[in-house]
Design a protein around this motif. Sequence first.
Motif, PDB file in Angstrom:
ATOM      1  N   THR A  18     -36.324  -3.254   2.831  1.00 38.83           N
ATOM      2  CA  THR A  18     -35.375  -3.466   3.931  1.00 38.83           C
ATOM      3  C   THR A  18     -35.710  -4.748   4.685  1.00 38.83           C
ATOM      4  O   THR A  18     -34.816  -5.510   5.079  1.00 38.83           O
ATOM      5  N   THR A  19     -37.008  -5.002   4.884  1.00 39.53           N
ATOM      6  CA  THR A  19     -37.443  -6.248   5.542  1.00 39.53           C
ATOM      7  C   THR A  19     -36.985  -7.460   4.743  1.00 39.53           C
ATOM      8  O   THR A  19     -36.467  -8.444   5.307  1.00 39.53           O
ATOM      9  N   ILE A  20     -37.154  -7.380   3.418  1.00 39.74           N
ATOM     10  CA  ILE A  20     -36.723  -8.484   2.559  1.00 39.74           C
ATOM     11  C   ILE A  20     -35.203  -8.626   2.610  1.00 39.74           C
ATOM     12  O   ILE A  20     -34.674  -9.747   2.690  1.00 39.74           O
ATOM     13  N   ASP A  32     -31.910 -13.683  -4.765  1.00 41.76           N
ATOM     14  CA  ASP A  32     -32.162 -12.571  -3.845  1.00 41.76           C
ATOM     15  C   ASP A  32     -31.582 -11.269  -4.403  1.00 41.76           C
ATOM     16  O   ASP A  32     -32.209 -10.213  -4.306  1.00 41.76           O
ATOM     17  N   CYS A  33     -30.394 -11.373  -4.968  1.00 42.40           N
ATOM     18  CA  CYS A  33     -29.741 -10.192  -5.548  1.00 42.40           C
ATOM     19  C   CYS A  33     -30.559  -9.633  -6.707  1.00 42.40           C
ATOM     20  O   CYS A  33     -30.749  -8.416  -6.825  1.00 42.40           O
ATOM     21  N   ARG A  34     -31.035 -10.519  -7.558  1.00 47.88           N
ATOM     22  CA  ARG A  34     -31.806 -10.084  -8.724  1.00 47.88           C
ATOM     23  C   ARG A  34     -33.134  -9.454  -8.308  1.00 47.88           C
ATOM     24  O   ARG A  34     -33.607  -8.510  -8.939  1.00 47.88           O
ATOM     25  N   TYR A  35     -33.712  -9.968  -7.234  1.00 51.13           N
ATOM     26  CA  TYR A  35     -35.029  -9.486  -6.792  1.00 51.13           C
ATOM     27  C   TYR A  35     -34.974  -8.029  -6.368  1.00 51.13           C
ATOM     28  O   TYR A  35     -35.972  -7.308  -6.501  1.00 51.13           O
ATOM     29  N   LEU A  36     -33.822  -7.575  -5.872  1.00 52.76           N
ATOM     30  CA  LEU A  36     -33.698  -6.171  -5.478  1.00 52.76           C
ATOM     31  C   LEU A  36     -33.874  -5.240  -6.675  1.00 52.76           C
ATOM     32  O   LEU A  36     -34.256  -4.077  -6.521  1.00 52.76           O
ATOM     33  N   GLY A  37     -33.587  -5.734  -7.879  1.00 56.51           N
ATOM     34  CA  GLY A  37     -33.742  -4.915  -9.075  1.00 56.51           C
ATOM     35  C   GLY A  37     -35.166  -4.434  -9.275  1.00 56.51           C
ATOM     36  O   GLY A  37     -35.396  -3.340  -9.803  1.00 56.51           O
ATOM     37  N   LEU A  38     -36.144  -5.252  -8.876  1.00 52.48           N
ATOM     38  CA  LEU A  38     -37.546  -4.846  -8.982  1.00 52.48           C
ATOM     39  C   LEU A  38     -37.808  -3.607  -8.150  1.00 52.48           C
ATOM     40  O   LEU A  38     -38.483  -2.664  -8.598  1.00 52.48           O
ATOM     41  N   PHE A  39     -37.251  -3.578  -6.944  1.00 54.96           N
ATOM     42  CA  PHE A  39     -37.471  -2.425  -6.056  1.00 54.96           C
ATOM     43  C   PHE A  39     -36.695  -1.200  -6.531  1.00 54.96           C
ATOM     44  O   PHE A  39     -37.123  -0.070  -6.283  1.00 54.96           O
ATOM     45  N   ILE A  78     -30.616  -3.580 -11.992  1.00 57.09           N
ATOM     46  CA  ILE A  78     -31.785  -3.606 -12.871  1.00 57.09           C
ATOM     47  C   ILE A  78     -31.624  -4.682 -13.947  1.00 57.09           C
ATOM     48  O   ILE A  78     -32.554  -5.446 -14.235  1.00 57.09           O
ATOM     49  N   LEU A  79     -30.437  -4.732 -14.551  1.00 54.18           N
ATOM     50  CA  LEU A  79     -30.192  -5.723 -15.606  1.00 54.18           C
ATOM     51  C   LEU A  79     -30.300  -7.145 -15.087  1.00 54.18           C
ATOM     52  O   LEU A  79     -30.802  -8.034 -15.790  1.00 54.18           O
ATOM     53  N   SER A  98     -22.191 -12.968  -4.273  1.00 53.36           N
ATOM     54  CA  SER A  98     -23.581 -12.563  -4.040  1.00 53.36           C
ATOM     55  C   SER A  98     -23.730 -11.685  -2.804  1.00 53.36           C
ATOM     56  O   SER A  98     -24.553 -10.758  -2.784  1.00 53.36           O
ATOM     57  N   LYS A  99     -22.920 -11.922  -1.762  1.00 56.41           N
ATOM     58  CA  LYS A  99     -22.999 -11.114  -0.543  1.00 56.41           C
ATOM     59  C   LYS A  99     -22.570  -9.674  -0.818  1.00 56.41           C
ATOM     60  O   LYS A  99     -23.236  -8.721  -0.409  1.00 56.41           O
ATOM     61  N   GLY A 100     -21.443  -9.507  -1.522  1.00 60.88           N
ATOM     62  CA  GLY A 100     -20.967  -8.170  -1.840  1.00 60.88           C
ATOM     63  C   GLY A 100     -21.947  -7.413  -2.727  1.00 60.88           C
ATOM     64  O   GLY A 100     -22.197  -6.230  -2.527  1.00 60.88           O
ATOM     65  N   PHE A 101     -22.503  -8.118  -3.716  1.00 60.17           N
ATOM     66  CA  PHE A 101     -23.477  -7.497  -4.621  1.00 60.17           C
ATOM     67  C   PHE A 101     -24.739  -7.100  -3.864  1.00 60.17           C
ATOM     68  O   PHE A 101     -25.272  -5.997  -4.052  1.00 60.17           O
ATOM     69  N   TYR A 102     -25.216  -7.979  -3.007  1.00 63.44           N
ATOM     70  CA  TYR A 102     -26.457  -7.757  -2.259  1.00 63.44           C
ATOM     71  C   TYR A 102     -26.336  -6.543  -1.342  1.00 63.44           C
ATOM     72  O   TYR A 102     -27.219  -5.665  -1.329  1.00 63.44           O
ATOM     73  N   ASP A 103     -25.236  -6.471  -0.591  1.00 59.83           N
ATOM     74  CA  ASP A 103     -25.032  -5.345   0.320  1.00 59.83           C
ATOM     75  C   ASP A 103     -24.852  -4.038  -0.446  1.00 59.83           C
ATOM     76  O   ASP A 103     -25.406  -3.001  -0.067  1.00 59.83           O
ATOM     77  N   GLY A 104     -24.077  -4.096  -1.530  1.00 58.06           N
ATOM     78  CA  GLY A 104     -23.840  -2.887  -2.322  1.00 58.06           C
ATOM     79  C   GLY A 104     -25.116  -2.378  -2.964  1.00 58.06           C
ATOM     80  O   GLY A 104     -25.361  -1.160  -3.011  1.00 58.06           O
ATOM     81  N   ALA A 105     -25.949  -3.292  -3.455  1.00 60.30           N
ATOM     82  CA  ALA A 105     -27.208  -2.893  -4.090  1.00 60.30           C
ATOM     83  C   ALA A 105     -28.146  -2.253  -3.072  1.00 60.30           C
ATOM     84  O   ALA A 105     -28.754  -1.205  -3.342  1.00 60.30           O
ATOM     85  N   PHE A 106     -28.266  -2.861  -1.901  1.00 65.81           N
ATOM     86  CA  PHE A 106     -29.159  -2.311  -0.880  1.00 65.81           C
ATOM     87  C   PHE A 106     -28.675  -0.943  -0.409  1.00 65.81           C
ATOM     88  O   PHE A 106     -29.478  -0.008  -0.286  1.00 65.81           O
ATOM     89  N   PHE A 107     -27.379  -0.827  -0.141  1.00 70.50           N
ATOM     90  CA  PHE A 107     -26.861   0.454   0.333  1.00 70.50           C
ATOM     91  C   PHE A 107     -27.030   1.537  -0.736  1.00 70.50           C
ATOM     92  O   PHE A 107     -27.388   2.684  -0.424  1.00 70.50           O
ATOM     93  N   SER A 108     -26.813   1.189  -1.996  1.00 71.74           N
ATOM     94  CA  SER A 108     -26.923   2.153  -3.090  1.00 71.74           C
ATOM     95  C   SER A 108     -28.353   2.649  -3.251  1.00 71.74           C
ATOM     96  O   SER A 108     -28.607   3.854  -3.335  1.00 71.74           O
TER      97      SER A 108
END
Length: 476
Positions: A18-20, A32-39, A78-79, A98-108
């Motif tokens: 969440t901090t990231i 940034d979007c891809r990095y969320l896949g690691l988490f 993940i992909l 990227s904004k839509g993907f980033y928010d959707g990934a974090f919320f999911s």
Amino acid sequence: MYKLRYVILGILLMCVYTTIYLQHSTAPTDEDCRYLGLFVIIQFAYSLYSWWKVEGYMFSAYIVFLIAFYAFNTGQVILEYLGLSQDAHLLLNGYLDSKGFYDGAFFSMSSLLFFHFGALMVTNKRSKEKTRLRQEELHASYHAIRKIAISIAFMSAPFYIYNLIINLATVAVYGYSGLYDNNASSRFVAIIGDFYVPALIALYFASEYSGKGKKLCLLILLFTVFLPPFILGGRSSIAIISAVLLIVYTLFHEIKKRHIIVMSIGVITLLFSFFVISLIRHSATKDINLIRMVLQDNDENPIAGILQEMGFSMFPVSWTIENVPRFKDYEYGTTYLWELFSIVPNIGFGEIHPAKVHESSQWMQKQSGYSFGLGYSLIAEAYNNFGWYGILFMFFNGYIYCRMFKSVNRRNMKVNPILVLAAVIFLWFSIKGVRNSFLGTVRGVFYYTLPLYWLMTYFKNKYVNNKISKHLNWGS
């Protein structure tokens, strides 16, 4: 206390990502979007590990549901991290910026975590031993299951086969896309026909206990439930029925190393089959030559291709975040009330049931302007109702779902096998909710799961009482 330590561990993980997320949420880059896949990967591994440590076993109805939940809602995240994303159904810089993907990934991923917290609250590794049924009551339970399953299967088979023929004819003429506009079958026929698969699941359940008719039941399932989706182009039903039958099998048999090897080969084979289906399902004609040709012309990774398409179900989450409350206000829980209201038949409400009118996916389909089916999800619906507080609401979803899934275990097989079967049938309907709204789960419970449970319980009690009555009369 043993649960709390794993919840705290999950919260710490969430605090890190969440901090990231907050540091880059204003203008996230593709990296940034891809990095969320690691988490997502770390969180998924944490969820499996914490369930195993708290519950004491790994393979369960809940884990099957959770795997599907992650695949459909975070598969493309993940992909992207692994560098395996493909052009088909691409979300990042495809359907989403990227904004839509980033928010959707974090919320999911945050919603999935709180869903898991709710599930952990149901677990009780040190639960007291429940009173087991007497042998005659246990036998009566399976006798009732078999009797009702056969009756319901015969009743629903003509309606199910009719629907199947209509769909096969549609695909033969128009291809897979023709199914979206196929209204040849009435709603009544569809409702009765949907009893067919739960009835066969119940029949297989009873046959595993008695050992009678198991091969015949599996053959019927193979030709009427498992194989048709290969022709129709659908894959969800194949994966779900395979998982459900495997769960039933594990309730009656010990899983050994050779079983794990066979299951692993089966999973790989299924995934490859799904990939082939995705390549040819929009073609009206399907034969060996077509399959050979599309495989020669395609150099994509089959497993990544399947996860790519499954992961498209994150689109409703991102789209809802972008458009609510921009174009309409939050629903504040009213969609769930309308979905509960859907159990009332559409009598006197006009051509369309009010619950269908107020369904979130219907509004999204109309507002977005896309002509193909977009689906929806429990996660998107949580945001549609409560905004970012929907993450917290997913805790209650996890608790409610796992209350049912928790019944599917060997301990309960000698306590209340009818309840175990009801929970398995609930899994059949609810797992479709990972890419649809809560409406399908509500109807699955009230139209099918509960009626079957009540019927089986009634005939079980009637069978036991008749046995007792005959015994008393014989004794006198």
